[in-house]
Motif scaffolding. Structure first.
Motif, PDB file in Angstrom:
ATOM      1  N   HIS A 437      39.190  52.464   7.470  1.00 46.88           N
ATOM      2  CA  HIS A 437      37.903  52.942   6.946  1.00 46.88           C
ATOM      3  C   HIS A 437      36.873  53.045   8.065  1.00 46.88           C
ATOM      4  N   ASP A 438      36.931  52.111   8.991  1.00 45.69           N
ATOM      5  CA  ASP A 438      36.011  52.123  10.126  1.00 45.69           C
ATOM      6  C   ASP A 438      36.220  53.387  10.962  1.00 45.69           C
ATOM      7  N   PHE A 439      37.468  53.702  11.224  1.00 47.55           N
ATOM      8  CA  PHE A 439      37.784  54.923  11.971  1.00 47.55           C
ATOM      9  C   PHE A 439      37.397  56.166  11.185  1.00 47.55           C
ATOM     10  N   ASP A 440      37.673  56.162   9.884  1.00 46.53           N
ATOM     11  CA  ASP A 440      37.400  57.338   9.055  1.00 46.53           C
ATOM     12  C   ASP A 440      35.914  57.692   9.024  1.00 46.53           C
ATOM     13  N   ALA A 441      35.055  56.685   9.059  1.00 46.56           N
ATOM     14  CA  ALA A 441      33.616  56.961   9.054  1.00 46.56           C
ATOM     15  C   ALA A 441      33.228  57.779  10.284  1.00 46.56           C
ATOM     16  N   VAL A 442      33.806  57.423  11.434  1.00 46.77           N
ATOM     17  CA  VAL A 442      33.518  58.161  12.670  1.00 46.77           C
ATOM     18  C   VAL A 442      34.177  59.537  12.640  1.00 46.77           C
ATOM     19  N   ALA A 443      35.435  59.597  12.200  1.00 48.42           N
ATOM     20  CA  ALA A 443      36.148  60.871  12.153  1.00 48.42           C
ATOM     21  C   ALA A 443      35.459  61.847  11.202  1.00 48.42           C
ATOM     22  N   GLY A 444      35.007  61.354  10.041  1.00 48.07           N
ATOM     23  CA  GLY A 444      34.344  62.212   9.073  1.00 48.07           C
ATOM     24  C   GLY A 444      33.059  62.803   9.616  1.00 48.07           C
ATOM     25  N   GLN A 445      32.258  61.971  10.276  1.00 47.14           N
ATOM     26  CA  GLN A 445      31.003  62.473  10.835  1.00 47.14           C
ATOM     27  C   GLN A 445      31.265  63.442  11.979  1.00 47.14           C
ATOM     28  N   PHE A 446      32.273  63.150  12.786  1.00 46.94           N
ATOM     29  CA  PHE A 446      32.601  64.036  13.905  1.00 46.94           C
ATOM     30  C   PHE A 446      33.080  65.391  13.383  1.00 46.94           C
ATOM     31  N   ARG A 447      33.920  65.370  12.364  1.00 45.97           N
ATOM     32  CA  ARG A 447      34.372  66.623  11.749  1.00 45.97           C
ATOM     33  C   ARG A 447      33.193  67.427  11.247  1.00 45.97           C
ATOM     34  N   HIS A 448      32.311  66.784  10.507  1.00 51.71           N
ATOM     35  CA  HIS A 448      31.156  67.472   9.941  1.00 51.71           C
ATOM     36  C   HIS A 448      30.292  68.090  11.038  1.00 51.71           C
ATOM     37  N   ASP A 449      29.952  67.286  12.045  1.00 53.62           N
ATOM     38  CA  ASP A 449      29.062  67.768  13.104  1.00 53.62           C
ATOM     39  C   ASP A 449      29.709  68.903  13.908  1.00 53.62           C
ATOM     40  N   THR A 450      31.023  68.782  14.157  1.00 58.39           N
ATOM     41  CA  THR A 450      31.711  69.816  14.932  1.00 58.39           C
ATOM     42  C   THR A 450      31.784  71.124  14.162  1.00 58.39           C
ATOM     43  N   ILE A 559      40.186  73.790  -4.325  1.00 54.30           N
ATOM     44  CA  ILE A 559      38.842  74.229  -4.702  1.00 54.30           C
ATOM     45  C   ILE A 559      37.795  73.344  -4.042  1.00 54.30           C
ATOM     46  N   ARG A 560      37.993  72.064  -4.109  1.00 50.64           N
ATOM     47  CA  ARG A 560      37.027  71.133  -3.512  1.00 50.64           C
ATOM     48  C   ARG A 560      36.869  71.419  -2.020  1.00 50.64           C
ATOM     49  N   GLN A 561      37.995  71.657  -1.351  1.00 49.02           N
ATOM     50  CA  GLN A 561      37.938  71.922   0.080  1.00 49.02           C
ATOM     51  C   GLN A 561      37.173  73.214   0.358  1.00 49.02           C
ATOM     52  N   LYS A 562      37.362  74.206  -0.488  1.00 50.50           N
ATOM     53  CA  LYS A 562      36.679  75.491  -0.319  1.00 50.50           C
ATOM     54  C   LYS A 562      35.167  75.316  -0.396  1.00 50.50           C
ATOM     55  N   TYR A 563      34.697  74.557  -1.374  1.00 46.77           N
ATOM     56  CA  TYR A 563      33.250  74.381  -1.523  1.00 46.77           C
ATOM     57  C   TYR A 563      32.680  73.452  -0.442  1.00 46.77           C
ATOM     58  N   ASP A 564      33.491  72.539   0.026  1.00 43.70           N
ATOM     59  CA  ASP A 564      33.054  71.691   1.136  1.00 43.70           C
ATOM     60  C   ASP A 564      32.802  72.545   2.379  1.00 43.70           C
ATOM     61  N   MET A 565      33.708  73.466   2.657  1.00 42.46           N
ATOM     62  CA  MET A 565      33.538  74.341   3.823  1.00 42.46           C
ATOM     63  C   MET A 565      32.340  75.260   3.639  1.00 42.46           C
ATOM     64  N   ALA A 566      32.135  75.751   2.421  1.00 45.46           N
ATOM     65  CA  ALA A 566      30.974  76.606   2.152  1.00 45.46           C
ATOM     66  C   ALA A 566      29.673  75.847   2.372  1.00 45.46           C
ATOM     67  N   HIS A 567      29.653  74.598   1.957  1.00 44.70           N
ATOM     68  CA  HIS A 567      28.446  73.776   2.121  1.00 44.70           C
ATOM     69  C   HIS A 567      28.138  73.573   3.609  1.00 44.70           C
ATOM     70  N   ILE A 568      29.165  73.340   4.414  1.00 44.13           N
ATOM     71  CA  ILE A 568      28.962  73.149   5.853  1.00 44.13           C
ATOM     72  C   ILE A 568      28.444  74.439   6.496  1.00 44.13           C
ATOM     73  N   LEU A 569      29.019  75.588   6.119  1.00 46.83           N
ATOM     74  CA  LEU A 569      28.553  76.862   6.669  1.00 46.83           C
ATOM     75  C   LEU A 569      27.086  77.106   6.334  1.00 46.83           C
ATOM     76  N   HIS A 570      26.700  76.798   5.100  1.00 47.55           N
ATOM     77  CA  HIS A 570      25.299  76.995   4.703  1.00 47.55           C
ATOM     78  C   HIS A 570      24.394  76.037   5.476  1.00 47.55           C
ATOM     79  N   GLU A 571      24.840  74.794   5.652  1.00 44.02           N
ATOM     80  CA  GLU A 571      24.052  73.818   6.414  1.00 44.02           C
ATOM     81  C   GLU A 571      23.850  74.300   7.845  1.00 44.02           C
ATOM     82  N   ALA A 572      24.835  75.010   8.388  1.00 44.14           N
ATOM     83  CA  ALA A 572      24.752  75.512   9.756  1.00 44.14           C
ATOM     84  C   ALA A 572      23.956  76.808   9.851  1.00 44.14           C
TER      85      ALA A 572
END
Length: 656
Positions: A437-450, A559-572
């Motif tokens: 879980h400790d690693f996942d918190a960093v990996a998740g944020q890195f994925r999002h920011d990248t 479906i969830r993955q699709k909307y997650d990617m859409a949300h990131i694109l809009h945030e960017a």
């Protein structure tokens, strides 16, 4: 004497001659007053002035004694222990006048401890006397040359047994007292110039000794000294590490007395040697590169494996594993360098750490695992690169980019792992829920920011950085979760991922500010689930069923993955028209996430209209908005699909 290049010193021979001259003059004055006084008294003449002259003579003798003492002190501090006399000049001269009082205080302390307290007392009283003067020892740290003088003048038998001697008193302040001596020693070792007499002591500290007990005492004294990097490395190697890599099957426990537990130090020389290297990355890297000298032909990863093997075999293994973990964290510069910006020296060292640790997988000693996850978080760029299957899947791990490598903006590795080596290193901690879980918190944020950064770059030109990054993180998520499954078993690993997804989905809430980082965590958990579906035949259907059991809802991860990617694109701020008002969150002012829409649907459901129907109605304007923005929609579809590479499972099997 006159300063030479800003240095003011004194010649002890000339000082001795001055003392002899003063003593001779004082004797002459005394003889004169005695003789002249007798003559005057015969004539009954009172001569008070003669008493004053006699006082001058006594003062002269006192000064002569003081000068003799200083000359002796200076000679002692200039001595290297050789039979040949030390030439005067340069470091053979002692600074004056500022340092002289400090040297005399240091001599007094060395005499008191070395010839009195540690010789004429014992037990509780000895411990009390040691502690009474440790404030003076600690004060030496403010005067490095005086600290050097103290250790140069201290009895060698006492100096080489200080930790043992202090602990033997049974004093409750033993740990504090030893720390004071260590602090003073560190100051002496860090002095810009060394007294000749202390140079000999420094040299002894970094030479091998036949006595394992003396070696333990020297290491214990150095442990809290914060010594310079070269001293740490040389001492640790000379006193244990060189011998250890030559004879790793020996028992390197010093067998010291039970009362030494007061220091909290390991009785194992291997652990203590690693602890002396401490948090000094330069010392760690130097020690491992030179360990064993020319006689040892092992590679650096092979040397590292010796420590982990030893930790698994010995009763003091926990001490060794913990010390090894701390040392390699320091060598990797986990605490001092930023992810994606590691120096070449730290990166090369870390590559060796990952290769060595990966051979153990989850069989690595338990207490080394926290350090492995610390390294994984610091080197997340390297792991995200190492898990990639899109290019040079046949690559070996190394410091140079593979041929025809595609650089993904925002991912800046300092070395390149193979997918198999990436998997094996992730396996060192993936069996532990908390560490994962400790690693996942960093990996998740890195994925999002990248992904956000990649989307912004793609918005400026005809590039596909967003898709490349999505594919890379899909590979990493799948490889990590495969390691989790292999280490913990499918049922346990899947239950944990289900719990994470449902817990973090609920944390998104309805018309409430999401928990910080929750969206990034959900995105990474979905990436792991989606990536694992590509690695493991038939796993996806089973996993979705488990989530449905936990949430009471149908779970469509595509479906969830699709909307997650859409949300990131809009945030960017990827070019698109403004979303309809019903898709904007009242709490954040941003595009709603899939889970926010899902939570709204559940709340708005009625007996006549199920939440599934409500959700479908809410997604219609979302889909129409994406359909009306061709570039945006084209970006979303393949990127969400890239999170699950259908060939990944076969590639990892072949190239592991």
């Amino acid at each position: 004497m006159a300063p030479i290049d800003g240095f003011c010193g004194i010649d002890p021979d000339e000082m001795g001659q001055m003392a002899a001259s003063m003593r001779g003059a004082a004797d002459k004055l005394t003889a004169f007053t005695h003789e002249f006084g007798l003559k005057l008294r015969r004539h009954e003449i009172s001569t008070p002035a003669l008493a004053g002259i006699n006082g001058i003579a006594e003062w002269g003798r006192e000064q002569a004694t003081m000068l003799d003492g200083r000359a002796e002190l200076i000679q002692s501090l200039n001595s290297t222990g050789d039979s040949a006399p030390q030439p005067l000049g340069g470091q053979g001269l002692i600074h004056l006048p500022d340092e002289l009082a400090g040297y005399e205080s240091a001599r007094a302390l060395a005499t008191m401890y070395g010839q009195d307290i540690f010789v004429n007392f014992s037990g509780e009283l000895q411990g009390k006397l040691i502690h009474e003067h440790t404030d003076e020892i600690e004060a030496l740290a403010k005067n490095p040359q005086a600290a050097a003088a103290f250790f140069a003048l201290l009895s060698p038998k006492v100096r080489d047994a200080l930790p043992d001697l202090i602990a033997a008193t049974g004093s409750k302040t033993a740990k504090q007292d030893l720390a004071a001596f260590s602090k003073a020693l560190g100051a002496a070792l860090r002095a810009p110039t060394l007294l000749p007499a202390f140079a000999k002591i420094r040299s002894e500290l970094v030479k091998p000794t036949e006595s394992i007990v003396v070696a333990w005492n020297r290491l214990a004294l150095l442990k809290g000294a914060n010594a310079p990097s070269d001293v740490r490395s040389a001492a640790a190697r000379a006193l244990i590490l060189d011998d250890f890599v030559k004879e790793p099957r020996n028992d390197w426990r010093a067998g010291t007395s039970p009362e030494l537990g007061v220091y909290g130090l390991s009785p194992d020389l291997v652990a203590l040697g690693l602890d002396v290297l401490g948090s000094d990355g330069t010392a760690v890297r130097d020690a491992f590169s030179k360990m064993g000298g020319g006689e040892v032909k092992l590679t650096q990863p092979q040397k590292m494996k010796l420590f982990l093997d030893y930790a698994k075999a010995m009763g003091t293994g926990d001490d060794v594993a913990t010390a090894f973990g701390r040392a390699v964290e320091a060598g990797a510069e986990v605490a001092t360098e930023k992810p994606g910006q590691h120096s070449s020296g730290a990166a090369a060292f870390t590559l060796d750490v990952m290769m060595a640790a990966g051979t153990f997988g989850y069989d690595i000693p338990d207490l080394a695992r926290p350090s492995m996850v610390a390294i994984a978080k610091s080197y997340i760029h390297e792991l995200a690169t190492g898990a990639r299957f899109d290019k040079a899947v046949y690559r070996d791990s190394g410091l140079t980019p593979p041929e025809r490598w595609i650089v993904i903006p925002g991912i800046t590795p300092s070395f390149y792992l193979s997918p198999g080596d990436t998997y094996r290193f992730l396996a060192t901690f993936s069996g532990d829920k908390d560490l994962t879980h400790d690693f996942d918190a960093v990996a998740g944020q890195f994925r999002h920011d990248t992904l956000v950064a990649a989307a912004r770059l793609d918005a400026q030109g005809d590039t596909r950085h967003f898709e490349d990054a999505a594919r890379a993180f899909g590979d990493l998520g799948g490889v990590e979760f495969k390691a989790v499954l292999d280490m913990r078993g499918e049922r346990d690993a899947t239950d944990d991922l289900v719990l994470d997804i449902t817990k973090n989905t609920l944390a998104l809430g309805v018309d409430a500010i999401p928990v910080a980082g929750t969206a990034a965590k959900v995105g990474w958990e979905l990436t792991k689930a989606y990536g694992a579906s590509a690695l493991l035949d038939g796993w996806a259907d089973s996993f979705e069923t488990r989530v449905e059991e936990a949430t009471g809802a149908r779970s469509d991860f595509a479906i969830r993955q699709k909307y997650d990617m859409a949300h990131i694109l809009h945030e960017a701020s990827f070019p698109a028209s403004d979303p309809p008002g019903e898709l904007i969150s009242k709490s954040t002012g941003d595009l709603k996430t899939y889970d926010e829409l899902l939570a709204e649907a559940k709340r708005e459901a009625t007996p006549d209209k199920t939440w599934e129907k409500v959700l479908r109605d809410k997604l219609v304007p979302y889909e129409r908005w994406m359909d009306s923005n061709d570039d945006f929609d084209t970006k979303v579809e393949p990127s969400s699909t890239y999170q699950a590479n259908d060939t990944a499972k076969d590639l990892l099997r072949i190239w592991d």
